[in-house]
Design a protein around this motif. Structure first.
Motif, PDB file in Angstrom:
ATOM      1  N   VAL A  69       2.215  -4.429   9.887  1.00  0.00           N
ATOM      2  CA  VAL A  69       1.122  -5.295  10.340  1.00  0.00           C
ATOM      3  C   VAL A  69       0.166  -5.579   9.185  1.00  0.00           C
ATOM      4  O   VAL A  69      -0.266  -6.722   8.971  1.00  0.00           O
ATOM      5  CB  VAL A  69       0.368  -4.649  11.519  1.00  0.00           C
ATOM      6  N   ILE A  70      -0.169  -4.537   8.422  1.00  0.00           N
ATOM      7  CA  ILE A  70      -1.065  -4.710   7.269  1.00  0.00           C
ATOM      8  C   ILE A  70      -0.437  -5.652   6.245  1.00  0.00           C
ATOM      9  O   ILE A  70      -1.098  -6.548   5.706  1.00  0.00           O
ATOM     10  CB  ILE A  70      -1.376  -3.341   6.626  1.00  0.00           C
ATOM     11  N   ALA A  71       0.861  -5.457   5.989  1.00  0.00           N
ATOM     12  CA  ALA A  71       1.557  -6.305   5.013  1.00  0.00           C
ATOM     13  C   ALA A  71       1.537  -7.767   5.445  1.00  0.00           C
ATOM     14  O   ALA A  71       1.291  -8.672   4.636  1.00  0.00           O
ATOM     15  CB  ALA A  71       2.992  -5.821   4.839  1.00  0.00           C
ATOM     16  N   GLY A  72       1.789  -8.009   6.733  1.00  0.00           N
ATOM     17  CA  GLY A  72       1.806  -9.378   7.227  1.00  0.00           C
ATOM     18  C   GLY A  72       0.435 -10.022   7.202  1.00  0.00           C
ATOM     19  O   GLY A  72       0.293 -11.199   6.837  1.00  0.00           O
ATOM     20  N   HIS A  73      -0.583  -9.266   7.574  1.00  0.00           N
ATOM     21  CA  HIS A  73      -1.941  -9.825   7.626  1.00  0.00           C
ATOM     22  C   HIS A  73      -2.453 -10.198   6.240  1.00  0.00           C
ATOM     23  O   HIS A  73      -3.058 -11.259   6.056  1.00  0.00           O
ATOM     24  CB  HIS A  73      -2.889  -8.827   8.280  1.00  0.00           C
ATOM     25  N   PHE A  74      -2.219  -9.320   5.269  1.00  0.00           N
ATOM     26  CA  PHE A  74      -2.748  -9.559   3.925  1.00  0.00           C
ATOM     27  C   PHE A  74      -1.738 -10.246   3.004  1.00  0.00           C
ATOM     28  O   PHE A  74      -2.035 -10.490   1.830  1.00  0.00           O
ATOM     29  CB  PHE A  74      -3.193  -8.235   3.295  1.00  0.00           C
ATOM     30  N   ASN A  75      -0.540 -10.513   3.537  1.00  0.00           N
ATOM     31  CA  ASN A  75       0.515 -11.161   2.747  1.00  0.00           C
ATOM     32  C   ASN A  75       0.808 -10.368   1.467  1.00  0.00           C
ATOM     33  O   ASN A  75       0.801 -10.907   0.354  1.00  0.00           O
ATOM     34  CB  ASN A  75       0.133 -12.601   2.399  1.00  0.00           C
ATOM     35  N   ILE A  76       1.042  -9.078   1.649  1.00  0.00           N
ATOM     36  CA  ILE A  76       1.345  -8.188   0.528  1.00  0.00           C
ATOM     37  C   ILE A  76       2.657  -7.473   0.811  1.00  0.00           C
ATOM     38  O   ILE A  76       3.205  -7.549   1.918  1.00  0.00           O
ATOM     39  CB  ILE A  76       0.219  -7.147   0.305  1.00  0.00           C
ATOM     40  N   SER A  77       3.176  -6.771  -0.187  1.00  0.00           N
ATOM     41  CA  SER A  77       4.437  -6.053  -0.012  1.00  0.00           C
ATOM     42  C   SER A  77       4.241  -4.850   0.907  1.00  0.00           C
ATOM     43  O   SER A  77       3.115  -4.372   1.106  1.00  0.00           O
ATOM     44  CB  SER A  77       4.961  -5.569  -1.366  1.00  0.00           C
TER      45      SER A  77
ATOM     46  N   HIS B 280      -4.834   4.990   1.587  1.00  0.00           N
ATOM     47  CA  HIS B 280      -6.085   5.022   0.823  1.00  0.00           C
ATOM     48  C   HIS B 280      -6.909   3.812   1.259  1.00  0.00           C
ATOM     49  O   HIS B 280      -7.062   2.845   0.509  1.00  0.00           O
ATOM     50  CB  HIS B 280      -5.799   4.979  -0.676  1.00  0.00           C
ATOM     51  N   SER B 281      -7.440   3.882   2.473  1.00  0.00           N
ATOM     52  CA  SER B 281      -8.013   2.697   3.116  1.00  0.00           C
ATOM     53  C   SER B 281      -9.388   2.306   2.595  1.00  0.00           C
ATOM     54  O   SER B 281      -9.843   1.188   2.848  1.00  0.00           O
ATOM     55  CB  SER B 281      -8.096   2.926   4.630  1.00  0.00           C
ATOM     56  N   GLN B 282     -10.066   3.187   1.877  1.00  0.00           N
ATOM     57  CA  GLN B 282     -11.411   2.858   1.413  1.00  0.00           C
ATOM     58  C   GLN B 282     -11.391   1.614   0.523  1.00  0.00           C
ATOM     59  O   GLN B 282     -10.616   1.518  -0.419  1.00  0.00           O
ATOM     60  CB  GLN B 282     -12.011   4.032   0.639  1.00  0.00           C
ATOM     61  N   GLY B 283     -12.253   0.664   0.870  1.00  0.00           N
ATOM     62  CA  GLY B 283     -12.363  -0.549   0.068  1.00  0.00           C
ATOM     63  C   GLY B 283     -11.386  -1.643   0.446  1.00  0.00           C
ATOM     64  O   GLY B 283     -11.433  -2.739  -0.113  1.00  0.00           O
ATOM     65  N   HIS B 284     -10.486  -1.359   1.415  1.00  0.00           N
ATOM     66  CA  HIS B 284      -9.489  -2.368   1.782  1.00  0.00           C
ATOM     67  C   HIS B 284      -9.772  -3.024   3.133  1.00  0.00           C
ATOM     68  O   HIS B 284      -9.088  -3.964   3.523  1.00  0.00           O
ATOM     69  CB  HIS B 284      -8.091  -1.746   1.800  1.00  0.00           C
ATOM     70  N   ASP B 285     -10.742  -2.502   3.882  1.00  0.00           N
ATOM     71  CA  ASP B 285     -11.183  -3.129   5.129  1.00  0.00           C
ATOM     72  C   ASP B 285     -10.029  -3.369   6.100  1.00  0.00           C
ATOM     73  O   ASP B 285      -9.918  -4.437   6.705  1.00  0.00           O
ATOM     74  CB  ASP B 285     -11.891  -4.458   4.824  1.00  0.00           C
ATOM     75  N   ILE B 286      -9.159  -2.364   6.252  1.00  0.00           N
ATOM     76  CA  ILE B 286      -8.032  -2.559   7.165  1.00  0.00           C
ATOM     77  C   ILE B 286      -8.391  -2.207   8.605  1.00  0.00           C
ATOM     78  O   ILE B 286      -7.685  -2.605   9.535  1.00  0.00           O
ATOM     79  CB  ILE B 286      -6.801  -1.733   6.728  1.00  0.00           C
ATOM     80  N   LEU B 287      -9.499  -1.489   8.809  1.00  0.00           N
ATOM     81  CA  LEU B 287      -9.855  -1.089  10.168  1.00  0.00           C
ATOM     82  C   LEU B 287     -10.225  -2.283  11.039  1.00  0.00           C
ATOM     83  O   LEU B 287     -10.144  -2.208  12.266  1.00  0.00           O
ATOM     84  CB  LEU B 287     -11.007  -0.083  10.138  1.00  0.00           C
ATOM     85  N   ARG B 288     -10.617  -3.401  10.431  1.00  0.00           N
ATOM     86  CA  ARG B 288     -10.976  -4.566  11.237  1.00  0.00           C
ATOM     87  C   ARG B 288      -9.754  -5.182  11.915  1.00  0.00           C
ATOM     88  O   ARG B 288      -9.888  -6.060  12.772  1.00  0.00           O
ATOM     89  CB  ARG B 288     -11.680  -5.616  10.378  1.00  0.00           C
ATOM     90  N   LEU B 289      -8.558  -4.724  11.547  1.00  0.00           N
ATOM     91  CA  LEU B 289      -7.351  -5.222  12.205  1.00  0.00           C
ATOM     92  C   LEU B 289      -7.149  -4.571  13.563  1.00  0.00           C
ATOM     93  O   LEU B 289      -6.353  -5.037  14.368  1.00  0.00           O
ATOM     94  CB  LEU B 289      -6.117  -4.946  11.331  1.00  0.00           C
ATOM     95  N   ALA B 290      -7.855  -3.449  13.814  1.00  0.00           N
ATOM     96  CA  ALA B 290      -7.653  -2.711  15.065  1.00  0.00           C
ATOM     97  C   ALA B 290      -8.135  -3.520  16.264  1.00  0.00           C
ATOM     98  O   ALA B 290      -9.076  -4.287  16.175  1.00  0.00           O
ATOM     99  CB  ALA B 290      -8.398  -1.384  14.991  1.00  0.00           C
TER     100      ALA B 290
END
Length: 204
Positions: A176-184, A194-204
């Motif tokens: 899900v993270i890969a698809g949302h941010f278009n990353i590998s 290592h979620s600090q600074g990547h703002d992935i919690l807003r996907l919840a």
């Protein structure tokens, strides 16, 4: 043997401190060996007679997927390596081990690997039930989020009354993270750990 949450946390901290440490350790007496084949890694832990970790080895692997062994030979080789490392560290011979498996799946997921490499299987229990029994939980739900599956056990009056497994886990979160941010996938896995600074919690 039941333990408290505080004791469990202390033992896990101890395990983390000696993770993949191969330097020899003077050891004697009874030991308990546990082997866990997960979607993301394989772990072997040796406890002394007091239940304290004395050897812990982890190897990242993709030999299991959604509760199914997809690389039997690879899984055997990894378990053999981890056993050899533990034997060298402690100066012992390991002949038996306990293991766990995702609820609702075949215990042979783990037991076949262990038996094929020549070890005796002392016990096999689904993962959430292991936690429930160890902590002597009551009127509680134990949720185990693994790499490929999420297991749940409901405990009442000291007994597991419900246990099930859903084919969704950490790997799916990474997708899900890969698809949302278009990353590998690899970068997504790194951001998840290592979620600090990547703002992935807003996907919840």
């Amino acid at each position: 043997m039941a333990i408290t949450w505080e004791t469990a946390a202390t033992l896990l901290d101890r395990a983390n401190l000696i993770l993949n440490i191969e330097s020899p350790l003077s050891f004697s007496g009874p030991m308990h060996v546990g082997i866990d084949l997960g979607t993301s890694d394989v772990v072997l832990m040796v406890l002394d007679s007091h239940g304290s970790p004395v050897a812990v080895f982890l190897e990242w692997a993709e030999v299991v997927r959604d509760g199914v062994v997809v690389d039997f030979i690879g899984a055997m080789e990894i378990v053999r390596r981890l056993i050899k490392k533990a034997e060298n560290r402690l100066g012992v011979t390991i002949s038996a081990a306990s293991t766990s498996f995702p609820p609702g799946t075949d215990p042979r997921l783990s037991t076949n690997i262990i038996e094929t490499i020549g070890l005796n299987v002392l016990s096999a229990m689904d993962e959430p039930s292991c936690v429930a029994n160890l902590l002597q939980l009551d009127k509680t739900a134990v949720v185990d989020v693994g790499g490929g599956t999420t297991g749940t056990a409901v405990v009442q009056r000291g007994c597991v009354v419900f246990s099930d497994d859903e084919p969704t886990g950490g790997t799916h979160i990474s997708l899900v993270i890969a698809g949302h941010f278009n990353i590998s996938f690899e970068e997504a896995e790194n951001r998840k750990r290592h979620s600090q600074g990547h703002d992935i919690l807003r996907l919840a």
